[in-house]
Design an enzyme around this catalytic site. Sequence first.
Site, PDB file in Angstrom:
ATOM      1  N   HIS A  73      12.319  50.206 -41.150  1.00  0.00           N
ATOM      2  CA  HIS A  73      11.496  49.476 -42.127  1.00  0.00           C
ATOM      3  C   HIS A  73      10.038  49.315 -41.717  1.00  0.00           C
ATOM      4  O   HIS A  73       9.264  48.676 -42.427  1.00  0.00           O
ATOM      5  CB  HIS A  73      12.101  48.101 -42.433  1.00  0.00           C
ATOM      6  CG  HIS A  73      12.036  47.140 -41.287  1.00  0.00           C
ATOM      7  ND1 HIS A  73      13.009  47.072 -40.323  1.00  0.00           N
ATOM      8  CD2 HIS A  73      11.111  46.223 -40.938  1.00  0.00           C
ATOM      9  CE1 HIS A  73      12.701  46.141 -39.442  1.00  0.00           C
ATOM     10  NE2 HIS A  73      11.542  45.617 -39.784  1.00  0.00           N
TER      11      HIS A  73
HETATM   12  C1  UD1 Z   1       8.952  41.840 -43.004  1.00  0.00           C
HETATM   13  C2  UD1 Z   1       8.072  41.535 -41.804  1.00  0.00           C
HETATM   14  C3  UD1 Z   1       8.485  42.399 -40.625  1.00  0.00           C
HETATM   15  C4  UD1 Z   1       9.966  42.231 -40.347  1.00  0.00           C
HETATM   16  C5  UD1 Z   1      10.772  42.503 -41.603  1.00  0.00           C
HETATM   17  C6  UD1 Z   1      12.223  42.199 -41.344  1.00  0.00           C
HETATM   18  C7  UD1 Z   1       5.745  40.867 -42.231  1.00  0.00           C
HETATM   19  C8  UD1 Z   1       4.336  41.324 -42.253  1.00  0.00           C
HETATM   20  N1  UD1 Z   1       6.673  41.831 -42.104  1.00  0.00           N
HETATM   21  O1  UD1 Z   1       8.715  43.185 -43.363  1.00  0.00           O
HETATM   22  O2  UD1 Z   1       7.766  42.004 -39.479  1.00  0.00           O
HETATM   23  O3  UD1 Z   1      10.329  43.113 -39.320  1.00  0.00           O
HETATM   24  O4  UD1 Z   1      10.306  41.652 -42.657  1.00  0.00           O
HETATM   25  O5  UD1 Z   1      13.066  42.748 -42.288  1.00  0.00           O
HETATM   26  O6  UD1 Z   1       5.997  39.698 -42.334  1.00  0.00           O
HETATM   27  N2  UD1 Z   1      11.641  43.396 -50.749  1.00  0.00           N
HETATM   28  C9  UD1 Z   1      12.659  43.314 -51.650  1.00  0.00           C
HETATM   29  N3  UD1 Z   1      13.559  42.304 -51.500  1.00  0.00           N
HETATM   30  C10 UD1 Z   1      13.484  41.369 -50.515  1.00  0.00           C
HETATM   31  C11 UD1 Z   1      12.422  41.465 -49.607  1.00  0.00           C
HETATM   32  C12 UD1 Z   1      11.497  42.485 -49.735  1.00  0.00           C
HETATM   33  O7  UD1 Z   1      12.764  44.113 -52.559  1.00  0.00           O
HETATM   34  O8  UD1 Z   1      14.339  40.475 -50.431  1.00  0.00           O
HETATM   35  C13 UD1 Z   1      10.668  44.511 -50.884  1.00  0.00           C
HETATM   36  C14 UD1 Z   1       9.465  44.156 -51.719  1.00  0.00           C
HETATM   37  O9  UD1 Z   1       9.115  45.269 -52.461  1.00  0.00           O
HETATM   38  C15 UD1 Z   1       8.389  43.923 -50.678  1.00  0.00           C
HETATM   39  C16 UD1 Z   1       8.791  44.852 -49.547  1.00  0.00           C
HETATM   40  O10 UD1 Z   1      10.199  44.882 -49.590  1.00  0.00           O
HETATM   41  O11 UD1 Z   1       7.112  44.206 -51.168  1.00  0.00           O
HETATM   42  C17 UD1 Z   1       8.320  44.388 -48.187  1.00  0.00           C
HETATM   43  O12 UD1 Z   1       8.698  43.037 -47.928  1.00  0.00           O
HETATM   44  P1  UD1 Z   1       7.829  42.119 -46.927  1.00  0.00           P
HETATM   45  O13 UD1 Z   1       8.488  40.832 -46.700  1.00  0.00           O
HETATM   46  O14 UD1 Z   1       6.407  42.099 -47.363  1.00  0.00           O
HETATM   47  O15 UD1 Z   1       7.807  42.977 -45.613  1.00  0.00           O
HETATM   48  P2  UD1 Z   1       8.997  43.679 -44.841  1.00  0.00           P
HETATM   49  O16 UD1 Z   1       8.747  45.135 -44.838  1.00  0.00           O
HETATM   50  O17 UD1 Z   1      10.305  43.178 -45.365  1.00  0.00           O
HETATM   51  N1  UDP Z   2      20.532  42.981 -39.695  1.00  0.00           N
HETATM   52  C1  UDP Z   2      21.518  42.679 -40.622  1.00  0.00           C
HETATM   53  N2  UDP Z   2      21.775  43.579 -41.619  1.00  0.00           N
HETATM   54  C2  UDP Z   2      21.119  44.768 -41.729  1.00  0.00           C
HETATM   55  C3  UDP Z   2      20.108  45.065 -40.771  1.00  0.00           C
HETATM   56  C4  UDP Z   2      19.827  44.143 -39.785  1.00  0.00           C
HETATM   57  O1  UDP Z   2      22.151  41.628 -40.533  1.00  0.00           O
HETATM   58  O2  UDP Z   2      21.420  45.548 -42.648  1.00  0.00           O
HETATM   59  C5  UDP Z   2      20.218  41.982 -38.649  1.00  0.00           C
HETATM   60  C6  UDP Z   2      20.246  42.478 -37.213  1.00  0.00           C
HETATM   61  O3  UDP Z   2      21.529  42.310 -36.643  1.00  0.00           O
HETATM   62  C7  UDP Z   2      19.215  41.575 -36.531  1.00  0.00           C
HETATM   63  C8  UDP Z   2      18.194  41.333 -37.636  1.00  0.00           C
HETATM   64  O4  UDP Z   2      18.858  41.605 -38.857  1.00  0.00           O
HETATM   65  O5  UDP Z   2      19.814  40.339 -36.180  1.00  0.00           O
HETATM   66  C9  UDP Z   2      16.977  42.213 -37.478  1.00  0.00           C
HETATM   67  O6  UDP Z   2      16.195  42.104 -38.618  1.00  0.00           O
HETATM   68  P1  UDP Z   2      15.123  43.205 -39.044  1.00  0.00           P
HETATM   69  O7  UDP Z   2      15.434  44.501 -38.405  1.00  0.00           O
HETATM   70  O8  UDP Z   2      15.031  43.153 -40.532  1.00  0.00           O
HETATM   71  O9  UDP Z   2      13.759  42.598 -38.508  1.00  0.00           O
HETATM   72  P2  UDP Z   2      12.923  42.703 -37.140  1.00  0.00           P
HETATM   73  O10 UDP Z   2      13.799  42.237 -36.042  1.00  0.00           O
HETATM   74  O11 UDP Z   2      12.464  44.116 -36.995  1.00  0.00           O
HETATM   75  O12 UDP Z   2      11.754  41.817 -37.373  1.00  0.00           O
END
Ligand code: UD1
Ligand code: UDP
Length: 367
Positions: A210
């Site tokens: 991601h």
């Molecule tokens: C965010 C965090 C990242 C973290 C990740 C964990 C920031 C800058 N980024 O990234 O550090 O590792 O979460 O998963 O805070 N979206 C959906 N449904 C949801 C959530 C998001 O459709 O429930 C889509 C939306 O189009 C959104 C995009 O995902 O624009 C990105 O979501 P966002 O929370 O901005 O950043 P992540 O890539 O999820």
């Molecule tokens: N995780 C989960 N379901 C998924 C992918 C990840 O429960 O499909 C859990 C994983 O075990 C870990 C956390 O989500 O505890 C990590 O989150 P993510 O990779 O979204 O964020 P990051 O750690 O990179 O910020």
Amino acid sequence: MNAAKKIALLYGARPNYMKVFPLWREMKAPGSVLRPLLIHTGQHYDASMSDVFFRNLAMDPPDHALGVGAGSHAAQTGRIMQALEPVLGRERPAALVVVGDVNSTMAGALVAVKMGIPVAHVEAGLRSGDRAMPEEINRVVTDAVADCLLASCRDAVDNLRREGIPEERIHFVGNVMMDSLEAALPRLPESKIVETLGLAPRAYVLVTLHRPSNVDDPGPLRAILGALEALSADRPVVFPVHPRTRKVMESNGVAPARAGFRCLDPLGYLDFLRLETEAGLVVTDSGGIQEETSYLGIPCLTLRENTERPVTITAGTNRLVPPRGGRLLEEARRALAQPPGPRPRIEGWDGRAASRIIPVLQGLVTA
Ligand code: UD1
Ligand code: UDP
């Protein structure tokens, strides 16, 4: 006897749940002198990115749900700040705890510090040195303003010292994510995902992706998924797809078609951990998954140029693979051919980090 002090716990993105849950559990225990106030920003909002975790972790629903949703960095950060300020104004918690490095973390820290509410940062001091990562900006800003910096590993403490943070603000407490993992491990038999997908333990590869640098442009994403699809000719590859990645795949017609390559919706915590604990190899760009695989002793390839979690390489099971180097397939095959090493031990990663954080928070709110 004094009333328990109210501590606001702020969360909003998927990995925040695993960091807030152990603190919430400690504060809910009988006799606790701290009382949790749960505030969910709504940064993540799909049921599979949010609700499933408080159900899996048997956590109370939030006391306040800010519902900010997605947006550009500025829009999302600004909306969180605007929505949080009046809540903190009404609730006047004794402190605000922020976790990790997402936009919710930085936004929360900025709001509280300007309201004179002490801020504690769980997972302080991690640094990738890569300012192109939005998370690195969030880490640096949050640590600069927080009153209490709770470090999960020794190198994080060193980073904070190097930045001139006064010693009295830094506390080495260990890794709360491992507390959640330890709490979940006995419950993994509740998940039947390995059977449902027809997988054999250690005979499949689990993938998550991601990071914007890997998934936002279809070119790099296609190259990574192409290598994984080739790998799926050898063994099944299971890929729970993050919504950010799903969007780019759908809008660019990126659709791996080989039968061994299974794209799934994002998984709940128990299902994901069951797959993680039984995988032969994990390929990821996640921060938390680098840590979990190190703790569990599962071989992990991280598709990044750098990591803010070097202990997962020096003491754990993680290896960096530059995403644009074309080496993923070869590295994955090599990792799968080697027997996994012994399960590492990392200082402070022991399932008891929250119990070390609580006294620090007590000190913060009675200082
Ligand atoms: C965010 C965090 C990242 C973290 C990740 C964990 C920031 C800058 N980024 O990234 O550090 O590792 O979460 O998963 O805070 N979206 C959906 N449904 C949801 C959530 C998001 O459709 O429930 C889509 C939306 O189009 C959104 C995009 O995902 O624009 C990105 O979501 P966002 O929370 O901005 O950043 P992540 O890539 O999820
Ligand atoms: N995780 C989960 N379901 C998924 C992918 C990840 O429960 O499909 C859990 C994983 O075990 C870990 C956390 O989500 O505890 C990590 O989150 P993510 O990779 O979204 O964020 P990051 O750690 O990179 O910020």
